[in-house]
Every structure is written in C-alpha cells, then in structure tokens.
Design a protein around this motif. Sequence first.
Motif, short mmCIF file in Angstrom:
data_model
loop_
_atom_site.label_atom_id
_atom_site.label_comp_id
_atom_site.label_asym_id
_atom_site.label_seq_id
_atom_site.Cartn_x
_atom_site.Cartn_y
_atom_site.Cartn_z
N PHE A 1 74.96 11.10 13.22
CA PHE A 1 74.70 10.67 11.85
C PHE A 1 73.82 9.43 11.84
CE2 PHE A 1 79.03 12.40 10.36
CZ PHE A 1 78.47 13.44 9.64
N PRO B 1 79.72 8.39 7.69
CA PRO B 1 80.60 8.02 6.56
C PRO B 1 81.83 7.23 7.01
CG PRO B 1 80.14 10.41 6.60
CD PRO B 1 79.58 9.83 7.86
N LEU C 1 84.89 8.42 14.47
CA LEU C 1 85.53 9.70 14.16
C LEU C 1 84.55 10.87 14.06
CD1 LEU C 1 88.16 8.40 11.58
CD2 LEU C 1 88.47 8.88 14.02
N ALA C 2 83.28 10.58 13.92
CA ALA C 2 82.30 11.68 13.89
C ALA C 2 82.23 12.28 15.29
CB ALA C 2 80.95 11.17 13.42
N ARG C 3 81.87 13.57 15.35
CA ARG C 3 82.05 14.29 16.60
C ARG C 3 81.02 13.97 17.69
NH1 ARG C 3 84.18 17.67 12.84
NH2 ARG C 3 86.04 18.89 13.33
N ARG D 1 82.77 12.28 20.93
CA ARG D 1 83.35 12.99 22.07
C ARG D 1 82.27 13.45 23.06
NH1 ARG D 1 86.01 17.96 18.59
NH2 ARG D 1 86.78 16.23 17.34
N MET E 1 69.66 17.19 8.19
CA MET E 1 70.57 18.11 8.86
C MET E 1 70.48 19.53 8.32
SD MET E 1 74.33 16.59 9.40
CE MET E 1 74.04 14.88 9.06
N LYS E 2 70.06 19.64 7.06
CA LYS E 2 70.01 20.96 6.42
C LYS E 2 68.59 21.54 6.44
CE LYS E 2 74.27 20.07 5.51
NZ LYS E 2 75.27 20.49 6.50
N GLY F 1 73.95 23.42 10.32
CA GLY F 1 73.35 22.20 9.79
C GLY F 1 74.23 20.98 9.98
N GLN F 2 74.81 20.85 11.16
CA GLN F 2 75.73 19.73 11.43
C GLN F 2 75.30 18.95 12.67
OE1 GLN F 2 79.46 22.03 11.65
NE2 GLN F 2 80.00 21.16 9.68
N ILE F 3 75.97 17.83 12.89
CA ILE F 3 75.86 17.10 14.15
C ILE F 3 77.19 17.24 14.87
CG2 ILE F 3 74.16 15.46 13.31
CD1 ILE F 3 77.55 14.08 13.90
N GLU G 1 78.24 22.80 18.80
CA GLU G 1 79.70 22.91 18.97
C GLU G 1 80.16 21.99 20.11
OE1 GLU G 1 82.29 24.07 17.31
OE2 GLU G 1 81.03 24.91 15.75
N THR G 2 80.94 21.00 19.74
CA THR G 2 81.34 19.99 20.73
C THR G 2 82.13 20.59 21.89
OG1 THR G 2 83.23 19.40 19.32
CG2 THR G 2 81.26 18.02 19.17
N ARG H 1 91.73 11.25 15.09
CA ARG H 1 91.50 11.44 13.65
C ARG H 1 92.78 11.16 12.85
NH1 ARG H 1 87.30 15.04 11.37
NH2 ARG H 1 87.06 14.20 9.29
N1 GTB Z 1 83.03 22.51 15.06
C1 GTB Z 1 81.90 21.61 15.05
C2 GTB Z 1 81.85 20.83 16.36
O1 GTB Z 1 82.91 20.58 16.95
O2 GTB Z 1 80.76 20.50 16.83
C3 GTB Z 1 82.04 20.71 13.84
C4 GTB Z 1 80.85 19.80 13.65
C5 GTB Z 1 81.03 18.93 12.42
O3 GTB Z 1 82.01 19.07 11.67
N2 GTB Z 1 80.09 18.01 12.22
C6 GTB Z 1 80.16 17.10 11.09
C7 GTB Z 1 78.92 17.25 10.23
O4 GTB Z 1 77.83 17.36 10.72
C8 GTB Z 1 80.22 15.67 11.60
S1 GTB Z 1 81.68 15.38 12.54
N3 GTB Z 1 79.10 17.19 8.91
C9 GTB Z 1 78.01 17.21 7.98
C10 GTB Z 1 77.93 18.52 7.27
O5 GTB Z 1 78.67 19.46 7.57
O6 GTB Z 1 77.08 18.59 6.36
C11 GTB Z 1 82.94 15.51 11.23
C12 GTB Z 1 83.22 14.16 10.63
C13 GTB Z 1 82.49 13.72 9.55
C14 GTB Z 1 82.82 12.49 8.97
C15 GTB Z 1 83.86 11.76 9.48
N4 GTB Z 1 84.23 10.53 8.88
O7 GTB Z 1 83.50 10.00 8.07
O8 GTB Z 1 85.32 10.00 9.19
C16 GTB Z 1 84.57 12.21 10.58
C17 GTB Z 1 84.23 13.43 11.15
#
Ligand code: GTB
Length: 218
Positions: free
Chosen positions: A8, A12, A18-20, A23, A45-46, A57-59, A71-72, A173
């Motif tokens: 990110f 957030p 806590l964001a993935r 790990r 991301m999108k 569309g994730q990180i 996928e982590t 988490r």
């Molecule tokens: N299963 C996938 C993996 O393990 O890689 C899940 C990936 C995932 O959920 N990514 C999230 C993401 O990109 C970020 S980590 N979200 C944006 C979207 O979907 O548009 C999840 C996350 C987000 C925010 C917090 N936080 O603020 O505390 C914690 C964890």
Amino acid sequence: MTVTITAFERSPDGGAGLARDTRVRWALEEAGQHYEVRLVSFKAMKEPAHVALHPFGQIPTYEEDDLALFETGAIVFHIAERHAGLLPDDANARDRAIAWMFAAVNTVEPPILDLVIAKIVEGDKPWAKDRLPLVMDRIRERLKQLSARLGDAEWLEGGFSAGDLMMVSVLLRLKPSGLLNEFPNLAAYVARGETRPAYKRAFDAQLAVFTGNPPPGR
Ligand code: GTB
C-alpha cells in the motif's frame, strides 16, 4: 535475481503491520533476501497494469525475474522452497509445516476476517451487535483448538517454519480484539514471532513507508 513486491502507498492501518505485505517482507527477511518495494495507490491497484499481476487488484504481489506471483500463501511458500531456514529438511516435517501454512490461511484466518468485516463493514447495521458475539465465538473455538495443539511448544512443528510465519501473521490481526489474551500460550507464541529480528526488520520497513523514513540500505 531482483525481487520486487507491492505494498500500500498508504496503508489504512497507519503502519501497524497488518497489511499482508508484512508477511512477505518477513519471509524475505528470514531468507536474507534483498527486495525492492513498489508502492501502489488504491486506484492503481485496480488498473490494468496491476491487475495483470494480481487478478483481484490487491497487494501484495511478488516479481522475481520472469516470475510474477500473487497470494501471500503462494509467495511465502515460493520463498521458503528456494531458501534455507523456513522449511525443515525432513520430507514429512516439511509437509507438516506446509499444512500449517494452509491451516493459517484456510482455517484460522477466515473467522478472523469475519470479525474485521463485522466491525468495520457491518458495524452500523441494526443486527451487528447480535452477530458480533457469534463471530467472536467462532474465533474462540479455533483459538482453543490451536492453543491445545501448541501446548507448551515454542513453534507448531519443531523449529520455526513458514507455517509459524503464516500463523503468527494471521493471529496478529487479533491483537486489538483482546481475544489472544484469553489463550496465554498463543499470546506468547505471537510475541515470540514478533521478537524475531527478521520480523522486526519487516515491521520497521513497512512502518517506514507510513512515516516516510525508510531504514538505511533500502
Ligand atoms: N488472500 C490474499 C493474500 O493473502 O494475498 C488477500 C490479499 C489482500 O486482502 N490484500 C489487501 C488489499 O489489497 C491488503 S491486505 N486490499 C485492497 C483491495 O482489496 O482493494 C488486507 C488488509 C488491509 C487493511 C488492513 N488494515 O488497514 O488494517 C489490514 C489488512
């Protein structure tokens, strides 16, 4: 070999780790691998360039030469397979460590994510306060089972492995909920993970994105 992960641009969680991407950073630190980070906004991301790497569309994503992963679980497994220190040498012990990686993301993480949804997404619904205790109890049940299995052991299968890395990451988490403290051996297990130097480096690196103070050498 150049490794680039995505994270990110502005998490957030304000750098709480806590964001993935944390790990993945942790696994790379345990493996002693240098990595670059490309920060992405929610908008980027999108967009097609990122969706080509991550269909949802994730990180985080992971790029290493001509390999791109999402996928982590898959990313940490890839790192663990290619570098020493994250999977046991013995074939059976190794498969059990891998089983714990799957258990982390497939059995323990889903009810924990339900809690996040119940609080953040559904918190203002009229039925939210009735649902919350049910969600909490489902997590408690999983923690009770995990706690019974861990017992007095330091890690889940002998020495520290990628299974512990994933399980601790998932359990972290829960810290704000206070649920972990109901199971002192799990709270201590998570604390053991957090005190590993590789975890600290990973945590500091993701926090530095938020504070704008990258550690030297990165
Ligand atoms: N299963 C996938 C993996 O393990 O890689 C899940 C990936 C995932 O959920 N990514 C999230 C993401 O990109 C970020 S980590 N979200 C944006 C979207 O979907 O548009 C999840 C996350 C987000 C925010 C917090 N936080 O603020 O505390 C914690 C964890």
